[in-house]
Design a protein around this motif. Structure first.
Motif, PDB file in Angstrom:
ATOM      1  N   ASP A  67       2.855   7.334  -9.215  1.00 24.27           N
ATOM      2  CA  ASP A  67       1.827   7.688  -9.844  1.00 24.27           C
ATOM      3  C   ASP A  67       2.006   6.840 -11.341  1.00 24.27           C
ATOM      4  O   ASP A  67       1.237   7.221 -12.358  1.00 24.27           O
ATOM      5  CB  ASP A  67       1.668   9.008 -10.267  1.00 24.27           C
TER       6      ASP A  67
ATOM      7  N   ILE B  48      -6.870   2.074  -3.781  1.00 21.03           N
ATOM      8  CA  ILE B  48      -6.067   3.195  -3.428  1.00 21.03           C
ATOM      9  C   ILE B  48      -6.583   4.611  -4.368  1.00 21.03           C
ATOM     10  O   ILE B  48      -6.694   5.602  -4.046  1.00 21.03           O
ATOM     11  CB  ILE B  48      -4.601   2.916  -3.545  1.00 21.03           C
ATOM     12  N   GLU B  49      -6.562   3.926  -5.848  1.00 22.54           N
ATOM     13  CA  GLU B  49      -7.322   5.010  -6.594  1.00 22.54           C
ATOM     14  C   GLU B  49      -8.488   5.744  -6.165  1.00 22.54           C
ATOM     15  O   GLU B  49      -8.829   6.795  -6.425  1.00 22.54           O
ATOM     16  CB  GLU B  49      -7.140   4.592  -7.908  1.00 22.54           C
TER      17      GLU B  49
ATOM     18  N   GLU C 164       0.733  -1.300  -0.068  1.00 20.25           N
ATOM     19  CA  GLU C 164      -0.160   0.059   0.146  1.00 20.25           C
ATOM     20  C   GLU C 164       0.912   1.064   0.040  1.00 20.25           C
ATOM     21  O   GLU C 164       0.605   2.227  -0.810  1.00 20.25           O
ATOM     22  CB  GLU C 164      -1.006   0.136   1.149  1.00 20.25           C
ATOM     23  N   GLU C 165       1.803   1.365   0.790  1.00 19.02           N
ATOM     24  CA  GLU C 165       2.799   2.089   0.890  1.00 19.02           C
ATOM     25  C   GLU C 165       3.547   2.755  -0.338  1.00 19.02           C
ATOM     26  O   GLU C 165       3.481   4.024  -0.717  1.00 19.02           O
ATOM     27  CB  GLU C 165       3.874   2.124   1.810  1.00 19.02           C
TER      28      GLU C 165
ATOM     29  N   ARG D 104       0.942   4.011  -3.240  1.00 15.16           N
ATOM     30  CA  ARG D 104       0.364   5.292  -2.860  1.00 15.16           C
ATOM     31  C   ARG D 104       1.540   6.359  -3.136  1.00 15.16           C
ATOM     32  O   ARG D 104       1.409   7.327  -3.389  1.00 15.16           O
ATOM     33  CB  ARG D 104       0.272   5.451  -1.322  1.00 15.16           C
TER      34      ARG D 104
END
Length: 79
Positions: free
Chosen positions: A30, A59-60, A23-24, A27
């Motif tokens: 891009d 996440i998006e 996740e990190e 995030r």
């Protein structure tokens, strides 16, 4: 299973990254999914595609369902 246990589950054996580590990484970039996936896994295999793609999309959209990610990891590991 607790939320912390779900976050600390390995999302892909290739990169040995946990859900929270993935996740990190996702995030912080891009990049499109295909390239972002390689940052997490370190490979081009499709072994962990379903949980990683789901996490990328969550996440998006700004909301992560850790129970769904956990379910997808369990499904992937059952095969």
């Amino acid at each position: 299973m607790s939320l912390e246990e779900m976050k600390s589950k390995i999302i892909c054996e290739c990169g040995s990254k946990t859900v929270i580590e993935a996740e990190e990484i996702l995030r912080a970039t891009d990049l499109p999914y295909k390239k972002a996936k390689k940052l997490v896994t370190g490979c081009n295999k499709t072994c962990c595609r379903r949980p990683l793609m789901a996490l990328f999309q969550m996440i998006e959209f700004g909301e992560i369902d850790y129970e769904e990610i956990d379910f997808l990891i369990d499904q992937m590991n059952a095969n």
